[in-house]
Each structure stands twice: as C-alpha cells, then as structure tokens.
Design a protein around this motif. Structure first.
Motif, PDB file in Angstrom:
ATOM      1  N   GLU A 155     -14.032 -19.139  61.857  1.00 23.17           N
ATOM      2  CA  GLU A 155     -15.103 -19.624  60.996  1.00 23.17           C
ATOM      3  C   GLU A 155     -16.398 -19.750  61.792  1.00 23.17           C
ATOM      4  O   GLU A 155     -16.429 -20.335  62.864  1.00 23.17           O
ATOM      5  CB  GLU A 155     -14.716 -20.980  60.398  1.00 23.17           C
ATOM      6  CG  GLU A 155     -13.503 -20.889  59.491  1.00 23.17           C
ATOM      7  CD  GLU A 155     -13.072 -22.239  58.955  1.00 23.17           C
ATOM      8  OE1 GLU A 155     -13.862 -23.195  59.042  1.00 23.17           O
ATOM      9  OE2 GLU A 155     -11.946 -22.332  58.471  1.00 23.17           O
ATOM     10  N   PRO A 156     -17.505 -19.195  61.269  1.00 25.74           N
ATOM     11  CA  PRO A 156     -18.774 -19.288  61.996  1.00 25.74           C
ATOM     12  C   PRO A 156     -19.310 -20.713  61.999  1.00 25.74           C
ATOM     13  O   PRO A 156     -19.064 -21.477  61.070  1.00 25.74           O
ATOM     14  CB  PRO A 156     -19.709 -18.360  61.219  1.00 25.74           C
ATOM     15  CG  PRO A 156     -19.115 -18.290  59.852  1.00 25.74           C
ATOM     16  CD  PRO A 156     -17.634 -18.463  60.024  1.00 25.74           C
ATOM     17  N   GLU A 157     -20.036 -21.034  63.066  1.00 26.04           N
ATOM     18  CA  GLU A 157     -20.659 -22.349  63.133  1.00 26.04           C
ATOM     19  C   GLU A 157     -21.856 -22.385  62.208  1.00 26.04           C
ATOM     20  O   GLU A 157     -22.542 -21.380  62.019  1.00 26.04           O
ATOM     21  CB  GLU A 157     -21.108 -22.656  64.557  1.00 26.04           C
ATOM     22  CG  GLU A 157     -19.963 -22.841  65.512  1.00 26.04           C
ATOM     23  CD  GLU A 157     -20.444 -23.255  66.890  1.00 26.04           C
ATOM     24  OE1 GLU A 157     -21.567 -23.758  67.010  1.00 26.04           O
ATOM     25  OE2 GLU A 157     -19.680 -23.065  67.834  1.00 26.04           O
ATOM     26  N   ALA A 158     -22.108 -23.523  61.640  1.00 28.71           N
ATOM     27  CA  ALA A 158     -23.255 -23.671  60.743  1.00 28.71           C
ATOM     28  C   ALA A 158     -24.554 -23.565  61.534  1.00 28.71           C
ATOM     29  O   ALA A 158     -24.657 -24.056  62.651  1.00 28.71           O
ATOM     30  CB  ALA A 158     -23.180 -25.015  60.032  1.00 28.71           C
ATOM     31  N   MET A 159     -25.536 -22.878  60.962  1.00 24.21           N
ATOM     32  CA  MET A 159     -26.850 -22.761  61.588  1.00 24.21           C
ATOM     33  C   MET A 159     -27.630 -24.046  61.328  1.00 24.21           C
ATOM     34  O   MET A 159     -27.509 -24.640  60.262  1.00 24.21           O
ATOM     35  CB  MET A 159     -27.608 -21.567  60.999  1.00 24.21           C
ATOM     36  CG  MET A 159     -26.977 -20.230  61.289  1.00 24.21           C
ATOM     37  SD  MET A 159     -27.002 -19.800  63.025  1.00 24.21           S
ATOM     38  CE  MET A 159     -28.740 -19.636  63.295  1.00 24.21           C
ATOM     39  N   PRO A 160     -28.450 -24.470  62.291  1.00 24.41           N
ATOM     40  CA  PRO A 160     -29.249 -25.663  62.043  1.00 24.41           C
ATOM     41  C   PRO A 160     -30.294 -25.387  60.970  1.00 24.41           C
ATOM     42  O   PRO A 160     -30.810 -24.277  60.856  1.00 24.41           O
ATOM     43  CB  PRO A 160     -29.910 -25.943  63.399  1.00 24.41           C
ATOM     44  CG  PRO A 160     -29.849 -24.660  64.137  1.00 24.41           C
ATOM     45  CD  PRO A 160     -28.671 -23.918  63.610  1.00 24.41           C
ATOM     46  N   ALA A 161     -30.547 -26.393  60.164  1.00 21.83           N
ATOM     47  CA  ALA A 161     -31.571 -26.271  59.120  1.00 21.83           C
ATOM     48  C   ALA A 161     -32.947 -26.209  59.764  1.00 21.83           C
ATOM     49  O   ALA A 161     -33.126 -26.670  60.897  1.00 21.83           O
ATOM     50  CB  ALA A 161     -31.474 -27.465  58.171  1.00 21.83           C
ATOM     51  N   PRO A 162     -33.935 -25.629  59.074  1.00 27.32           N
ATOM     52  CA  PRO A 162     -35.293 -25.598  59.645  1.00 27.32           C
ATOM     53  C   PRO A 162     -35.745 -27.002  60.022  1.00 27.32           C
ATOM     54  O   PRO A 162     -35.579 -27.950  59.264  1.00 27.32           O
ATOM     55  CB  PRO A 162     -36.137 -25.027  58.517  1.00 27.32           C
ATOM     56  CG  PRO A 162     -35.181 -24.234  57.686  1.00 27.32           C
ATOM     57  CD  PRO A 162     -33.873 -24.964  57.793  1.00 27.32           C
ATOM     58  N   GLY A 163     -36.287 -27.123  61.193  1.00 28.62           N
ATOM     59  CA  GLY A 163     -36.734 -28.425  61.683  1.00 28.62           C
ATOM     60  C   GLY A 163     -35.676 -29.160  62.478  1.00 28.62           C
ATOM     61  O   GLY A 163     -35.959 -30.140  63.142  1.00 28.62           O
TER      62      GLY A 163
END
Length: 136
Positions: free
Chosen positions: A38-46
């Motif tokens: 499972e891919p790691e979640a990308m950080p949200a903008p900011g």
C-alpha cells in the motif's frame, strides 16, 4: 475424514496461511500480510516538511557553491563534458557551437579568458561560479 490444504505443512500453518489469504480470496482488498504494497499517503498542501536549510546548504548544493552556480555548472557540464580536455578557449567555443548548446552557454564560454582548461570545473572556476569545498 477432514481434508487438509497441504501435506507439506501442519494443520496450524495451513490455518495461518488460510487466514492471511482470506482477504484476497474474498476480494476484499489487501490483507495485513500485504500492507507493504500500500502506498504511503502524500502530505496535503501546506503540510510538507517545514525543515529549512541555511542558504547555500540546500540538498544537492555542495559547500562553496550557490544553488544558481550548481545549475549553471550543470548546463556547462551537459554541453562541454564530452569535449577533448584539456581544451583552449577557441576549442570550447567551437565545441559548444557544434553541440547546439543554448545561447547562454555559448555566451559564457565566449566570455572565458584565452587559456587552457583541464575540465568543466576549471571552466566554472574561471567564470567565478565558486569552488566546491571538500571536507576530509
């Protein structure tokens, strides 16, 4: 008589493997045994890392050279690295022209003093782009 899934394993290992693959068999998605896929979640903008670097020490920038100097040196290396070294001013201008280097690179090479250069680092030093400081 109850049939086991495999004659190479004992009933306990068969049950464990059956439990681990149950999600795949039912089509419900990944199992706990496949969490690594499972891919790691990308950080949200900011939410990106707020780690900052002191000027001139950004990742990929050697000590003694500015980030702009790194970019210029990279352009020079792209167009001059396959020149026949050592090379004189006129040789480098001809090489940059024949390689189809962008005007800004050709202009930088034309601005070089008329002397012999050992390599791209020597050219960059003559252009005042800074010299990499090595730590030993």
């Amino acid at each position: 008589m109850e049939q086991r899934g495999s004659d190479k394993h004992g009933p306990r290992l068969d049950d464990q493997q059956k439990h681990e693959t149950e999600g795949m068999v039912r089509g419900g998605g990944t199992t706990h045994a496949e969490e690594w896929k499972e891919p790691e979640a990308m950080p949200a903008p900011g939410e990106e890392s707020s780690k900052s670097y002191p000027p001139g020490h950004e990742p990929g920038t050697p000590s003694g050279i500015t980030p702009q100097g790194v970019d210029i040196r990279s352009d020079l290396a792209k167009w001059l690295s396959d020149a026949h070294w050592p090379a004189g001013h006129d040789d480098l201008v001809r090489h940059a022209d024949s390689a189809g280097a962008p005007d800004r690179v050709v202009d930088m090479v034309r601005s070089l003093p008329d002397r012999q250069y050992r390599n791209v680092a020597d050219v960059a030093k003559a252009l005042g782009l800074g010299v990499e400081k090595r730590r030993w």
